[in-house]
Design a protein around this motif. Structure first.
Motif, PDB file in Angstrom:
ATOM      1  N   ALA A 284      -9.993   9.181 -60.968  1.00  0.00           N
ATOM      2  CA  ALA A 284     -10.993   8.787 -61.958  1.00  0.00           C
ATOM      3  C   ALA A 284     -11.851   7.630 -61.482  1.00  0.00           C
ATOM      4  CB  ALA A 284     -10.307   8.434 -63.275  1.00  0.00           C
ATOM      5  N   PHE A 285     -11.227   6.569 -60.988  1.00  0.00           N
ATOM      6  CA  PHE A 285     -11.958   5.338 -60.717  1.00  0.00           C
ATOM      7  C   PHE A 285     -12.631   5.309 -59.350  1.00  0.00           C
ATOM      8  CE2 PHE A 285      -9.178   3.824 -64.119  1.00  0.00           C
ATOM      9  CZ  PHE A 285     -10.092   3.134 -64.902  1.00  0.00           C
ATOM     10  N   VAL A 286     -12.042   5.986 -58.371  1.00  0.00           N
ATOM     11  CA  VAL A 286     -12.569   5.886 -57.009  1.00  0.00           C
ATOM     12  C   VAL A 286     -13.436   7.080 -56.628  1.00  0.00           C
ATOM     13  CG1 VAL A 286     -11.937   5.648 -54.571  1.00  0.00           C
ATOM     14  CG2 VAL A 286     -10.616   4.450 -56.321  1.00  0.00           C
ATOM     15  N   PHE A 287     -13.111   8.274 -57.162  1.00  0.00           N
ATOM     16  CA  PHE A 287     -13.823   9.463 -56.713  1.00  0.00           C
ATOM     17  C   PHE A 287     -14.720  10.095 -57.774  1.00  0.00           C
ATOM     18  CE2 PHE A 287     -10.191   9.295 -53.780  1.00  0.00           C
ATOM     19  CZ  PHE A 287     -10.861   9.373 -52.569  1.00  0.00           C
ATOM     20  N   MET A 288     -14.394   9.963 -59.052  1.00  0.00           N
ATOM     21  CA  MET A 288     -15.201  10.622 -60.083  1.00  0.00           C
ATOM     22  C   MET A 288     -16.329   9.737 -60.609  1.00  0.00           C
ATOM     23  SD  MET A 288     -12.635  12.908 -62.406  1.00  0.00           S
ATOM     24  CE  MET A 288     -11.721  14.281 -61.688  1.00  0.00           C
ATOM     25  N   LEU A 289     -15.971   8.561 -61.130  1.00  0.00           N
ATOM     26  CA  LEU A 289     -16.990   7.715 -61.744  1.00  0.00           C
ATOM     27  C   LEU A 289     -18.090   7.294 -60.763  1.00  0.00           C
ATOM     28  CD1 LEU A 289     -14.912   5.505 -64.202  1.00  0.00           C
ATOM     29  CD2 LEU A 289     -16.414   7.419 -64.715  1.00  0.00           C
ATOM     30  N   PRO A 290     -17.762   6.928 -59.519  1.00  0.00           N
ATOM     31  CA  PRO A 290     -18.866   6.628 -58.583  1.00  0.00           C
ATOM     32  C   PRO A 290     -19.790   7.819 -58.361  1.00  0.00           C
ATOM     33  CG  PRO A 290     -16.805   5.740 -57.750  1.00  0.00           C
ATOM     34  CD  PRO A 290     -16.447   6.583 -58.933  1.00  0.00           C
ATOM     35  N   GLN A 291     -19.245   9.031 -58.360  1.00  0.00           N
ATOM     36  CA  GLN A 291     -20.109  10.197 -58.207  1.00  0.00           C
ATOM     37  C   GLN A 291     -21.046  10.344 -59.403  1.00  0.00           C
ATOM     38  OE1 GLN A 291     -19.045  13.845 -56.165  1.00  0.00           O
ATOM     39  NE2 GLN A 291     -16.893  13.270 -56.303  1.00  0.00           N
ATOM     40  N   ILE A 292     -20.538  10.067 -60.599  1.00  0.00           N
ATOM     41  CA  ILE A 292     -21.383  10.154 -61.788  1.00  0.00           C
ATOM     42  C   ILE A 292     -22.499   9.121 -61.717  1.00  0.00           C
ATOM     43  CG2 ILE A 292     -21.416   9.903 -64.302  1.00  0.00           C
ATOM     44  CD1 ILE A 292     -18.533  10.932 -64.316  1.00  0.00           C
ATOM     45  N   TYR A 293     -22.159   7.898 -61.315  1.00  0.00           N
ATOM     46  CA  TYR A 293     -23.160   6.839 -61.246  1.00  0.00           C
ATOM     47  C   TYR A 293     -24.211   7.109 -60.176  1.00  0.00           C
ATOM     48  CZ  TYR A 293     -19.698   4.089 -63.871  1.00  0.00           C
ATOM     49  OH  TYR A 293     -18.813   3.639 -64.797  1.00  0.00           O
ATOM     50  N   LEU A 294     -23.775   7.644 -59.031  1.00  0.00           N
ATOM     51  CA  LEU A 294     -24.650   7.723 -57.858  1.00  0.00           C
ATOM     52  C   LEU A 294     -25.246   9.105 -57.620  1.00  0.00           C
ATOM     53  CD1 LEU A 294     -22.469   5.625 -55.373  1.00  0.00           C
ATOM     54  CD2 LEU A 294     -24.446   4.853 -56.680  1.00  0.00           C
ATOM     55  N   SER A 295     -24.988  10.052 -58.499  1.00  0.00           N
ATOM     56  CA  SER A 295     -25.439  11.425 -58.259  1.00  0.00           C
ATOM     57  C   SER A 295     -26.856  11.695 -58.747  1.00  0.00           C
ATOM     58  CB  SER A 295     -24.484  12.411 -58.955  1.00  0.00           C
ATOM     59  OG  SER A 295     -24.545  12.246 -60.371  1.00  0.00           O
ATOM     60  N   GLY A 296     -27.421  10.786 -59.548  1.00  0.00           N
ATOM     61  CA  GLY A 296     -28.703  11.071 -60.179  1.00  0.00           C
ATOM     62  C   GLY A 296     -28.564  11.833 -61.474  1.00  0.00           C
ATOM     63  N   PHE A 297     -27.332  12.099 -61.894  1.00  0.00           N
ATOM     64  CA  PHE A 297     -27.095  12.823 -63.147  1.00  0.00           C
ATOM     65  C   PHE A 297     -27.594  12.024 -64.349  1.00  0.00           C
ATOM     66  CE2 PHE A 297     -23.763  13.315 -66.589  1.00  0.00           C
ATOM     67  CZ  PHE A 297     -24.385  14.398 -67.187  1.00  0.00           C
ATOM     68  N   ILE A 298     -27.364  10.719 -64.339  1.00  0.00           N
ATOM     69  CA  ILE A 298     -27.784   9.861 -65.451  1.00  0.00           C
ATOM     70  C   ILE A 298     -28.840   8.860 -65.002  1.00  0.00           C
ATOM     71  CG2 ILE A 298     -27.011   8.181 -67.174  1.00  0.00           C
ATOM     72  CD1 ILE A 298     -24.258   9.452 -67.054  1.00  0.00           C
ATOM     73  N   PHE A 299     -28.586   8.197 -63.883  1.00  0.00           N
ATOM     74  CA  PHE A 299     -29.451   7.118 -63.439  1.00  0.00           C
ATOM     75  C   PHE A 299     -30.301   7.585 -62.255  1.00  0.00           C
ATOM     76  CE2 PHE A 299     -25.313   5.200 -64.735  1.00  0.00           C
ATOM     77  CZ  PHE A 299     -25.732   4.810 -65.997  1.00  0.00           C
ATOM     78  N   PRO A 300     -31.629   7.396 -62.295  1.00  0.00           N
ATOM     79  CA  PRO A 300     -32.492   7.860 -61.205  1.00  0.00           C
ATOM     80  C   PRO A 300     -32.134   7.200 -59.875  1.00  0.00           C
ATOM     81  CG  PRO A 300     -33.792   7.283 -63.149  1.00  0.00           C
ATOM     82  CD  PRO A 300     -32.400   6.792 -63.402  1.00  0.00           C
TER      83      PRO A 300
END
Length: 364
Positions: A284-300
């Protein structure tokens, strides 16, 4: 009360005896805070701009310079045809396309409105809305600079998502998250459970090779991932009414390299963890959430600092979100999405290679 305090003491001692859990408890929140602090911004700046100047006069060049001189846009390409602009928008290389038609300068000299066309990529609702608003601002400022009431008549058009409905932009990304969570988390938890209860050793003494055991564990969860897609598709299409303009076969084909990445990450997590609690927190903390933050899914991505923009190239979810939005909203196929597919295959090779190396070392 004494029994309660002794129980608390026992829990603290248990945490202290687990050297892999302590870094997750204290290091992971700081790691997340740093990433979120830099990446979590909804301000849209430096929107990618493509220009087609068919007039090639001082007036048209002045207009293009007004766009590029602003902090709103970043010129990424110039082309000589409308078809070239369409290809850039389809590939996601540009978010806004400006066309200055022939005769623009002559209209300005004659004191009549000079017509231009602004196309925005509605597949990214946030950037599309912001880009359109910025374009109107630049055109208004350009008219004020000339000291006239606007000599530009704007014909605006939003492609792929004409209503700029946020659900069309967000729902494909949520589908990507579902695939990632199901395949990565379940794989990591299942493999760690085998180590935790002591049945992995029993599997390894069978005639099966260790590689066969690992692959045999991954295949069922790949099947689960595809089942999740088929389960979610009716909701996406009929409940949220997100259009599927591309091919379902293309969607499934390009899902496979993404699943190779997530399954490989799940296997890698299982080699770094000894308990299911460790595996869940590490995933959750090392592999999932960073992908959500850095994927462009939410934040440009274009709004992040340069270092974090470079880090996004190592994020599988970044490429899969582009694939899903391209297939659903733009109707494009492998001819346009092959760079994302190639990047996912490359990442899958690296991740699976690391996981295999760790798995063999763990057995040794």
């Amino acid at each position: 009360m004494r029994a309660f305090l002794e129980f608390v003491r026992k829990e603290l001692l248990q945490l202290k005896r687990d050297p892999k859990l302590l870094p997750l408890l204290f290091g992971a929140p700081i790691f997340q805070l740093v990433i979120l602090g830099y990446a979590a911004t909804t301000d849209i700046r430096r929107v990618e701009l493509a220009v087609c100047d068919l007039d090639r006069t001082s007036a048209s060049r002045s207009l293009v310079e007004a766009f590029t001189a602003s902090t709103y846009f970043e010129l990424v390409a110039s082309t000589d045809s409308q078809a070239g602009l369409d290809r850039l928008l389809e590939a996601g290389a540009a978010r806004v396309a400006l066309t200055v038609p022939a005769g623009f300068g002559a209209e300005r000299i004659a004191g009549r409105p000079g017509r231009v066309q602004v196309l925005t990529d509605g597949a990214d609702a946030a950037a599309g809305t912001a880009g359109l608003g910025y374009a109107l601002t630049v055109l208004r400022l350009e008219a004020e600079r000339a000291g006239v009431e606007p000599l530009i008549a704007l014909r605006e058009k939003v492609l792929y998502n004409p209503d700029l409905a946020s659900r069309n932009f967000m729902v494909p990304g949520v589908l990507a998250l579902i695939v990632m969570v199901m395949t990565m988390m379940l794989t990591a938890m299942a493999l760690v459970r085998e180590w935790e209860v002591g049945t992995m050793e029993q599997l390894l003494v069978t005639p099966l090779k260790p590689a066969h055991v690992a692959v045999g564990k991954l295949v069922p969860y790949a099947m689960v991932g595809f089942v999740e897609i088929f389960t979610a598709l009716p909701i996406v299409l009929f409940w949220f009414r997100v259009p599927l303009r591309g091919s379902l076969a293309t969607l499934l084909l390009l899902t496979l390299p993404f699943m190779l990445c997530t399954l490989g990450l799940g296997l890698l997590v299982s080699t770094l963890s000894r308990t299911q609690q460790q595996a869940m927190m590490l995933t959750a903390f090392v592999f999932m959430l960073p992908q959500i933050y850095l994927s462009g899914f939410i934040f440009p991505i274009q709004n992040m600092p340069a270092l974090f923009q470079w880090l996004t190239y190592a994020v599988p979810l970044r490429y899969y979100v582009v694939i899903l939005r391209g297939v659903f909203l733009k109707g494009v196929g492998l001819g346009v999405l092959w760079p994302q597919a190639a990047a996912l295959l490359g990442l899958a090779a690296v991740i699976l290679g690391l996981a295999r190396l760790r798995f063999r070392r763990q057995l040794g």
